[in-house]
Design a protein around this motif. Structure first.
Motif, PDB file in Angstrom:
ATOM      1  N   UNK A  11      -4.051  -4.259   0.077  1.00 13.11           N
ATOM      2  CA  UNK A  11      -3.651  -3.439  -1.070  1.00 13.11           C
ATOM      3  C   UNK A  11      -2.463  -2.550  -0.727  1.00 13.11           C
ATOM      4  N   UNK A  12      -2.394  -2.100   0.510  1.00 14.02           N
ATOM      5  CA  UNK A  12      -1.244  -1.319   0.971  1.00 14.02           C
ATOM      6  C   UNK A  12       0.027  -2.176   0.944  1.00 14.02           C
ATOM      7  N   UNK A  13      -0.090  -3.423   1.365  1.00  7.39           N
ATOM      8  CA  UNK A  13       1.043  -4.351   1.321  1.00  7.39           C
ATOM      9  C   UNK A  13       1.471  -4.585  -0.127  1.00  7.39           C
ATOM     10  N   UNK A  14       0.489  -4.756  -1.000  1.00  8.09           N
ATOM     11  CA  UNK A  14       0.761  -4.954  -2.417  1.00  8.09           C
ATOM     12  C   UNK A  14       1.565  -3.784  -2.984  1.00  8.09           C
ATOM     13  N   UNK A  15       1.151  -2.594  -2.644  1.00 13.21           N
ATOM     14  CA  UNK A  15       1.828  -1.390  -3.147  1.00 13.21           C
ATOM     15  C   UNK A  15       3.218  -1.232  -2.524  1.00 13.21           C
ATOM     16  N   UNK A  16       3.323  -1.459  -1.243  1.00 13.53           N
ATOM     17  CA  UNK A  16       4.585  -1.271  -0.520  1.00 13.53           C
ATOM     18  C   UNK A  16       5.679  -2.211  -1.013  1.00 13.53           C
ATOM     19  N   UNK A  17       5.317  -3.484  -1.250  1.00 22.62           N
ATOM     20  CA  UNK A  17       6.318  -4.495  -1.597  1.00 22.62           C
ATOM     21  C   UNK A  17       6.201  -5.019  -3.033  1.00 22.62           C
ATOM     22  N   UNK A  18       5.243  -4.498  -3.816  1.00 21.14           N
ATOM     23  CA  UNK A  18       4.997  -5.014  -5.154  1.00 21.14           C
ATOM     24  C   UNK A  18       4.818  -6.534  -5.098  1.00 21.14           C
ATOM     25  N   UNK A  19       3.950  -6.960  -4.206  1.00 25.63           N
ATOM     26  CA  UNK A  19       3.717  -8.378  -3.935  1.00 25.63           C
ATOM     27  C   UNK A  19       2.256  -8.711  -4.208  1.00 25.63           C
ATOM     28  N   UNK A  20       2.023  -9.778  -4.927  1.00 32.51           N
ATOM     29  CA  UNK A  20       0.673 -10.211  -5.271  1.00 32.51           C
ATOM     30  C   UNK A  20      -0.039 -10.754  -4.028  1.00 32.51           C
ATOM     31  N   UNK A  21      -1.054 -10.063  -3.602  1.00 33.47           N
ATOM     32  CA  UNK A  21      -1.797 -10.450  -2.393  1.00 33.47           C
ATOM     33  C   UNK A  21      -3.106 -11.170  -2.732  1.00 33.47           C
ATOM     34  N   UNK A  22      -3.243 -11.624  -3.970  1.00 34.19           N
ATOM     35  CA  UNK A  22      -4.497 -12.257  -4.418  1.00 34.19           C
ATOM     36  C   UNK A  22      -4.909 -13.433  -3.543  1.00 34.19           C
ATOM     37  N   UNK A  23      -3.938 -14.252  -3.128  1.00 35.06           N
ATOM     38  CA  UNK A  23      -4.307 -15.424  -2.320  1.00 35.06           C
ATOM     39  C   UNK A  23      -4.883 -15.000  -0.978  1.00 35.06           C
TER      40      UNK A  23
END
Length: 190
Positions: A11-23
């Motif tokens: 979730x931190x990666x998602x927030x930092x890069x606005x990247x969908x980490x669902x997979x």
């Protein structure tokens, strides 16, 4: 508890890069052993060795563009900007405009595309790369090129690789070009 901590990291990666980490969350929730192996792979893909950020991200971007049509390319572009690669250089790498790149970065763009095309002309450029960064630099590039391709393949296999989009670099919207540096090199040979 460990799933919770890994999910927080995602979730931190998602927030930092606005990247969908669902997979990645799907892998984490479904199979912890598989997720831990994936995290081990992350160590390989993040290896930077003795390469400066420009050539490093040239290899990562051109390799990801070979197999991706947007989100993964956007992530790597954001990481390049975060590593202080100038927006002009990132744009030129994405569009394959060799004339706007310093010689070392243009060399890596061409080499990456020749390697991905399994073109024997990569052998000549490999010698130039060895002269610049030695065997350690070549190994780093081999990690960049080969590991970048895993993410789109993984996402498409799991059903998460369906969205194509333009890449944004400091408010400029770009359509990544595939194999442009390779075709430019082939045109210059005639």
């Amino acid at each position: 508890m460990i799933r919770y901590l890994f999910n927080k990291m995602l979730l931190s990666m998602n927030k930092r890069y606005d990247y969908d980490v669902s997979y990645m969350q799907d892998i984490l929730q479904t199979d912890m052993a598989a997720f831990l192996k994936f995290m081990g792979f992350q160590t390989m893909s993040s290896h930077s060795g003795n390469l400066p950020p420009g050539p490093l991200f040239a290899a990562r971007l051109r390799a990801i563009i070979w197999d991706d049509c947007g989100p993964c390319t956007q992530l790597v572009a954001n990481m390049a900007l975060e590593a202080k690669v100038s927006p002009e250089i990132v744009r030129a790498i994405i569009t394959g405009d060799l004339s706007k790149l310093p010689a070392d970065i243009a060399l890596v763009v061409q080499f990456t595309e020749l390697v991905l095309a399994h073109n024997p002309e990569a052998d000549d450029l490999r010698e130039e790369i060895l002269a610049l960064w030695g065997q350690k630099g070549l190994i780093t590039l081999s990690f960049c090129i080969s590991s970048a391709r895993v993410y789109p393949a993984l996402k498409y296999t799991l059903g998460y690789g369906k969205a194509c989009s333009k890449v944004i670099v400091n408010d400029s919207s770009l359509a990544p070009t595939r194999q442009s540096a390779l075709s430019e090199r082939q045109q210059n040979a005639y």
